[in-house]
Scaffold this active site. Structure first.
Site, PDB file in Angstrom:
ATOM      1  N   ASP A   6     -20.319  -3.012  71.239  1.00 27.47           N
ATOM      2  CA  ASP A   6     -21.277  -3.172  69.955  1.00 27.47           C
ATOM      3  C   ASP A   6     -21.142  -4.509  70.220  1.00 27.47           C
ATOM      4  O   ASP A   6     -19.975  -5.267  70.101  1.00 27.47           O
ATOM      5  CB  ASP A   6     -21.704  -2.700  69.140  1.00 27.47           C
ATOM      6  CG  ASP A   6     -20.394  -2.502  67.824  1.00 27.47           C
ATOM      7  OD1 ASP A   6     -19.124  -2.112  68.793  1.00 27.47           O
ATOM      8  OD2 ASP A   6     -20.495  -2.123  67.263  1.00 27.47           O
ATOM      9  N   TYR A   7     -22.076  -5.750  69.792  1.00 21.74           N
ATOM     10  CA  TYR A   7     -21.223  -7.531  69.641  1.00 21.74           C
ATOM     11  C   TYR A   7     -20.670  -7.190  67.810  1.00 21.74           C
ATOM     12  O   TYR A   7     -21.086  -5.932  66.908  1.00 21.74           O
ATOM     13  CB  TYR A   7     -23.154  -7.608  69.091  1.00 21.74           C
ATOM     14  CG  TYR A   7     -23.740  -8.177  70.092  1.00 21.74           C
ATOM     15  CD1 TYR A   7     -22.963  -9.214  70.967  1.00 21.74           C
ATOM     16  CD2 TYR A   7     -24.518  -7.862  70.575  1.00 21.74           C
ATOM     17  CE1 TYR A   7     -23.406 -10.000  72.244  1.00 21.74           C
ATOM     18  CE2 TYR A   7     -25.342  -7.942  71.704  1.00 21.74           C
ATOM     19  CZ  TYR A   7     -24.294  -8.695  72.678  1.00 21.74           C
ATOM     20  OH  TYR A   7     -24.913  -9.643  73.980  1.00 21.74           O
ATOM     21  N   ASP A 184     -27.235  -2.981  67.838  1.00 24.06           N
ATOM     22  CA  ASP A 184     -26.271  -4.258  69.016  1.00 24.06           C
ATOM     23  C   ASP A 184     -25.638  -3.648  69.655  1.00 24.06           C
ATOM     24  O   ASP A 184     -24.128  -4.217  69.942  1.00 24.06           O
ATOM     25  CB  ASP A 184     -25.690  -5.466  67.855  1.00 24.06           C
ATOM     26  CG  ASP A 184     -24.695  -4.447  66.445  1.00 24.06           C
ATOM     27  OD1 ASP A 184     -24.724  -3.173  66.641  1.00 24.06           O
ATOM     28  OD2 ASP A 184     -24.534  -5.620  66.155  1.00 24.06           O
TER      29      ASP A 184
END
Length: 230
Positions: A6-7, A184
């Protein structure tokens, strides 16, 4: 094995890019913990002296402002008096004036043209931005501020999915399948023996999905299930 990537704080990074606020841009450029950096500014203490409670409150401010949270909402979330919450918000805007300017400009632009856009040109139309009813108008204003950030984040994860899938197809030596996208985050089934190498590739490809004035950062974990992978 499950790999979840994930970001890191993507919406705050997008906020820094959109607002061009020097304080946010500098904090990300220096690789600082953005919530700790915000706490240092809001509470007027040295970065190294920020307490966990101060960081927690600064995190609530950082994410709350993205979603258009009022002093009342912040006070409720942190269980503090409303005037104290308002002080946090006022101090935040004093330290990060670019963010306040972005919000004011976005509201005005939305009212003028009736929509806002992501960085990639996708529009959200806001028919109630000029509503006489104050609650409806304010809701549209909150959406106007938030949509370019959330929408751009959604655009970026889709670009990342395309890039990662293209890499998977062109590298059949890796036993990996993309199975899910959640906000995300991308989730994969991978060969355990190849997990570390796949993790590096996936995070690099996600980071390259868009070019902003702050570096995109993706982080990943592995485990026998999705929970463990976090």
């Amino acid at each position: 094995m499950i790999l979840a990537a994930d970001y890191s704080q993507i919406e705050l990074r997008i906020m820094a890019h959109l607002s061009q606020d020097k304080g946010l841009l500098t904090a990300f450029a220096e690789g600082k913990d953005i919530h700790r950096a915000t706490a240092a500014e809001v509470f007027g203490v040295d970065f190294e002296e920020v307490t966990n409670e101060q960081r927690r409150r600064a995190k609530a401010v950082n994410f709350g402002l993205i979603y258009g949270m009022s002093a009342f909402g912040l006070a409720k979330q942190l269980d503090i008096p409303r005037n104290e919450a308002q002080t946090y918000i006022d101090t935040y805007f004093a330290r990060y004036p670019g963010v306040l300017n972005y919000m004011e400009q976005t509201r005005a632009q939305a009212a003028e043209q009736g929509y806002v856009s992501t960085l990639f040109g996708r529009r959200l139309y806001l028919p109630e931005i000029k509503a006489r009813n104050a609650m409806r108008r304010q809701a549209a204003e909150r959406a106007a501020i938030n949509a370019p950030m959330q929408g751009t984040a959604a655009d970026i994860i889709k670009k990342a999915m395309i890039n990662v899938q293209a890499w998977i197809k062109s590298n059949p030596q890796y036993d990996v399948k993309m199975i899910m996208q959640v906000h995300d985050e991308l989730v994969f089934e991978v060969n355990a023996e190849q997990a570390d190498e796949i993790k590096t590739w996936v995070c690099d490809l996600m980071a390259q999905a868009a070019t902003l004035d702050v570096t995109l950062l993706a982080e990943a974990g592995t485990g026998e299930n999705w929970e463990q992978a976090h």
